[in-house]
Each structure stands twice: as structure tokens, then as C-alpha cells.
Motif scaffolding. Structure first.
Motif, PDB file in Angstrom:
ATOM      1  N   GLU A 141     -42.605 -47.259  98.860  1.00 32.54           N
ATOM      2  CA  GLU A 141     -43.266 -45.995  99.203  1.00 32.54           C
ATOM      3  C   GLU A 141     -42.401 -45.119 100.103  1.00 32.54           C
ATOM      4  O   GLU A 141     -42.268 -43.913  99.877  1.00 32.54           O
ATOM      5  CB  GLU A 141     -44.607 -46.262  99.884  1.00 32.54           C
ATOM      6  N   ARG A 144     -41.129 -41.402  98.952  1.00 31.42           N
ATOM      7  CA  ARG A 144     -41.534 -40.189  99.681  1.00 31.42           C
ATOM      8  C   ARG A 144     -40.320 -39.466 100.260  1.00 31.42           C
ATOM      9  O   ARG A 144     -40.283 -38.230 100.318  1.00 31.42           O
ATOM     10  CB  ARG A 144     -42.527 -40.534 100.783  1.00 31.42           C
ATOM     11  N   ALA A 152     -42.796 -36.050 101.212  1.00 31.27           N
ATOM     12  CA  ALA A 152     -43.807 -36.849 101.901  1.00 31.27           C
ATOM     13  C   ALA A 152     -45.220 -36.530 101.444  1.00 31.27           C
ATOM     14  O   ALA A 152     -46.143 -37.341 101.611  1.00 31.27           O
ATOM     15  CB  ALA A 152     -43.691 -36.631 103.413  1.00 31.27           C
ATOM     16  N   ASP A 153     -45.427 -35.348 100.854  1.00 34.96           N
ATOM     17  CA  ASP A 153     -46.776 -34.914 100.515  1.00 34.96           C
ATOM     18  C   ASP A 153     -47.170 -35.191  99.070  1.00 34.96           C
ATOM     19  O   ASP A 153     -48.217 -34.724  98.614  1.00 34.96           O
ATOM     20  CB  ASP A 153     -46.923 -33.421 100.808  1.00 34.96           C
ATOM     21  N   LEU A 177     -49.642 -40.026  96.003  1.00 33.51           N
ATOM     22  CA  LEU A 177     -49.102 -41.340  95.631  1.00 33.51           C
ATOM     23  C   LEU A 177     -50.106 -42.446  95.908  1.00 33.51           C
ATOM     24  O   LEU A 177     -50.636 -42.546  97.020  1.00 33.51           O
ATOM     25  CB  LEU A 177     -47.811 -41.609  96.420  1.00 33.51           C
TER      26      LEU A 177
END
Length: 366
Positions: A64, A68, A73-74, A77
Motif C-alpha cells: 500500500e 500510494r 496518496a488519495d 484503494l
């Protein structure tokens, strides 16, 4: 099997080819699609498998942080732990370690009594006791159909034991350090650089990393992977740089950034270094045969361990692998994909994460 039976069997396939990528019809989602889609299951964060623009992502919890870092990062997921099962439109989906890079996963699909596994990229050595120390080792998954990569699917590709390889790299670095010249080792910023860091002897001297490498190092460390201390080029005096191991993407070759180290010996780490003439074409002093993909014996081991009577081959030497599988009595075919190989990924890394002239991204912004 007659034509009608073959057509009926194909209609039940859990993965098919579409222009957007590999598609699961009953689940209505894609695996590593190369065009924007609504739902994408991502095997790992390399640029040829993880693309921007999908509405929803599903990937491993282990990867993860890296995903990201590369996709944003946004992104929306959903992260799954190894072996955790989710059901979507009647298809049971779980992720299993591929041993390729941090978070790399095989995708297991189960529907109406069938089990298919999409391997993505994976690393399994022909030497049984070995594993990639920077991620969870490859886990064989029993299935009815196995979709395998074949990046190095020729009998000439056979990796030497890791201990022997890193002994060669350490000896090269130590010799250079004793002569007062830096050792510049080029390889892909995500996966290859961290594999090198985990294997070298950090007691030889300081380790300098390019700005394309350090954010990935941070993601690996956050995931609990032990890596030795690393420095940016601006953090060390010139005297220390002359003893340093420098890890950087291939795009730095001939760049102003590289000239900071003065007299240096350069090398390239890739599975393609097994080919005669590859080092000469790269124009480097040394070539080290190190890959995060399975070699020929590793591919054979992985396929056999699945017990799959049907195998579909993607990217690489598909025709050779399909022919070999058919000779073993396996039902084999191939999918055409847009996935690249190590060399293509390596070239892409400098443009995506660094700059065209090899400078650190932070330097370019100043």
C-alpha cells in the motif's frame, strides 16, 4: 474437444483479453489494466502494471505505501492482507505473495468451481533455499489455470546463488573504494535498488542514493524491511564520495549529477546482463546479473507447483514457453499484454521519478 465444447469452455474463462487489459467477465473488473477502468486489481506498483486514472484500486496491504507513493496518496484503494478473501459479483478474490518487489501479489480468483491465478511478475529462484529478502517470498497457489509471466523464459537465463553475486558486487566496490573512486551501480529505483541495498556489505563505505530511490527506500523501511543507512549526494564530503557505493536509475548515465563523483567505476544490475554484449551496449565497466523476475528454472518450479493443467503465458518469450509447456502435456496459450520488461521499466524510472538530466527531483525544483 470439438468447436462447440471449446466455445462453451471459453465462455467460462475467468480472465480474458480486452483492449483495456486482462478482464474478469463474471466479476466485471480488470487486473493490471493499461487503460483507465472503473475497478482495477493491481499486482504490484511497477509502472507497467499500476497506471494512474482508475476509479478504484485493490492491492496488497504490504504494498500500500509504495502504491500510494507512486499513484497518489488519495487514490481509492482497498488493501488486502495475504490470503484475505473478498467477494465481488460472486467471484472470490484473494492475494498471495509473488516475491517480486514489496507488495507484489498473485491474484487468486474462484468462481463456479474454477480457480484461476494471475501471477503478475514474480521471483522464484532455481535454488530452492533462496528468497527475495525485501518482500514476502513467492507462495505457490494450486489452481485450474495459471497465468504466468515469461520475462526470462529461455533456458539461457539461470541466476547464480545470491551469495555469490553479492560477493562479486562487494569485491568490486571494495576495490574501487581502495583506489579512491566511487562505485556507481545503476538499476531500477523500485525493487532493484532495495534488493541491492539488502545484499551489499555496508561496512565497505557510505551508500549514496539518487532522489528517485530514496522515497521508495522510505516505503520499504515503513513496511519493516531492514535496509542500511543511505545518504543523498549533498550530505557527504567529497572525500567520502570517493569511497561510496552510488545507487541510481539508468537515466543518470552521462548526467551532470553523476559527474559530481569525479573518477568512478560504473555498473548495471539486470537480468539482461546475462546476454553477451549487453554490458557493452550499456557502456558500463561491469554488468551484474541480478533480476527480480524468475529465471528459467524458477519459472518451471513455479508452474509445476500450481498443479495447473492449463497455463497462459504473458510478456516475454511467450512462444518458447508455450511450446515447452505443450511438450510437457499442458494445455498452453498466450495473452498479448502491454507489460514491459526490466530494461523498459528501468528507463521509465528516470523520467517518472527523477528528471531527464539525472538530477534529483529536489534539485530540479531549486
Amino acid at each position: 474437444m470439438d468447436r462447440a465444447q471449446a466455445t462453451a469452455a471459453a465462455a467460462r474463462d475467468l480472465v480474458v483479453e480486452r483492449p483495456q487489459g486482462l478482464y474478469c467477465p463474471p466479476g466485471d473488473f480488470y487486473i493490471d489494466p493499461w487503460q483507465p477502468v472503473e475497478r482495477a486489481v493491481i499486482t504490484h506498483a511497477h509502472a507497467d502494471h499500476a497506471r494512474r486514472g482508475h476509479a478504484r484500486y485493490l492491492a496488497s496491504a504490504e504494498g500500500e505505501g509504495v502504491l500510494r507513493a507512486r499513484m497518489g496518496a488519495d487514490i481509492e484503494l482497498q488493501a488486502l492482507h495475504w490470503g484475505e478473501v473478498v467477494e465481488h459479483r460472486g467471484v472470490c478474490i484473494s492475494l498471495h505473495p509473488a516475491g517480486h518487489v514489496l507488495g507484489s501479489a498473485q491474484v487468486r480468483l474462484e468462481h463456479t468451481g474454477q480457480v484461476w491465478v494471475v501471477s503478475g511478475d514474480y521471483w522464484l529462484s532455481g535454488h530452492e533455499a533462496e528468497a527475495n529478502p525485501t518482500c514476502t517470498p513467492f507462495e505457490p497457489v494450486r489452481c485450474d489455470c495459471f497465468i504466468t509471466e515469461s520475462t526470462f523464459g529461455l533456458p539461457i537465463y539461470r541466476w547464480q546463488p545470491q551469495a555469490a553475486l553479492f560477493a562479486e558486487i562487494n569485491a568490486w566496490w571494495a576495490d574501487n573504494a581502495a583506489a579512491g573512486r566511487a562505485s556507481v551501480l545503476m538499476g531500477y529505483a523500485f525493487g532493484k535498488a532495495q534488493r541491492l541495498l539488502a545484499g551489499v556489505d555496508a561496512a565497505i563505505g557510505p551508500i549514496v542514493v539518487h532522489g528517485a530511490v530514496e522515497p521508495l527506500n522510505a516505503a520499504y523501511r515503513a513496511a519493516g524491511v531492514a535496509l542500511p543507512p543511505t545518504h543523498r549526494v549533498t550530505e557527504l564530503p567529497k572525500e567520502a564520495l570517493r569511497r561510496a557505493l552510488v545507487l541510481a536509475p539508468p537515466s543518470v548515465a552521462g548526467s551532470p549529477w553523476l559527474r559530481r563523483f569525479g573518477e568512478a567505476s560504473d555498473a548495471f544490475a539486470s537480468g539482461w546482463m546475462a546476454l553477451r554484449g549487453a554490458r557493452r551496449r550499456r557502456g558500463v565497466d561491469r554488468g551484474f546479473v541480478l533480476s527480480d523476475h524468475a529465471d528459467w528454472p524458477g519459472l518451471q518450479r513455479a508452474i509445476a507447483a500450481t498443479g495447473a493443467p492449463r497455463v497462459i503465458v504473458t510478456h516475454g518469450y511467450e512462444a518458447v514457453m508455450v511450446r515447452w509447456l505443450q511438450e510437457q502435456g499442458c494445455q498452453a496459450g498466450a495473452f498479448r499484454t502491454e507489460y514491459g520488461d526490466e530494461a523498459i521499466e528501468a528507463e521509465a524510472s528516470g523520467m517518472e521519478e527523477g528528471t531527464a538530466d539525472g538530477r534529483d527531483p529536489g534539485e530540479a525544483a531549486r
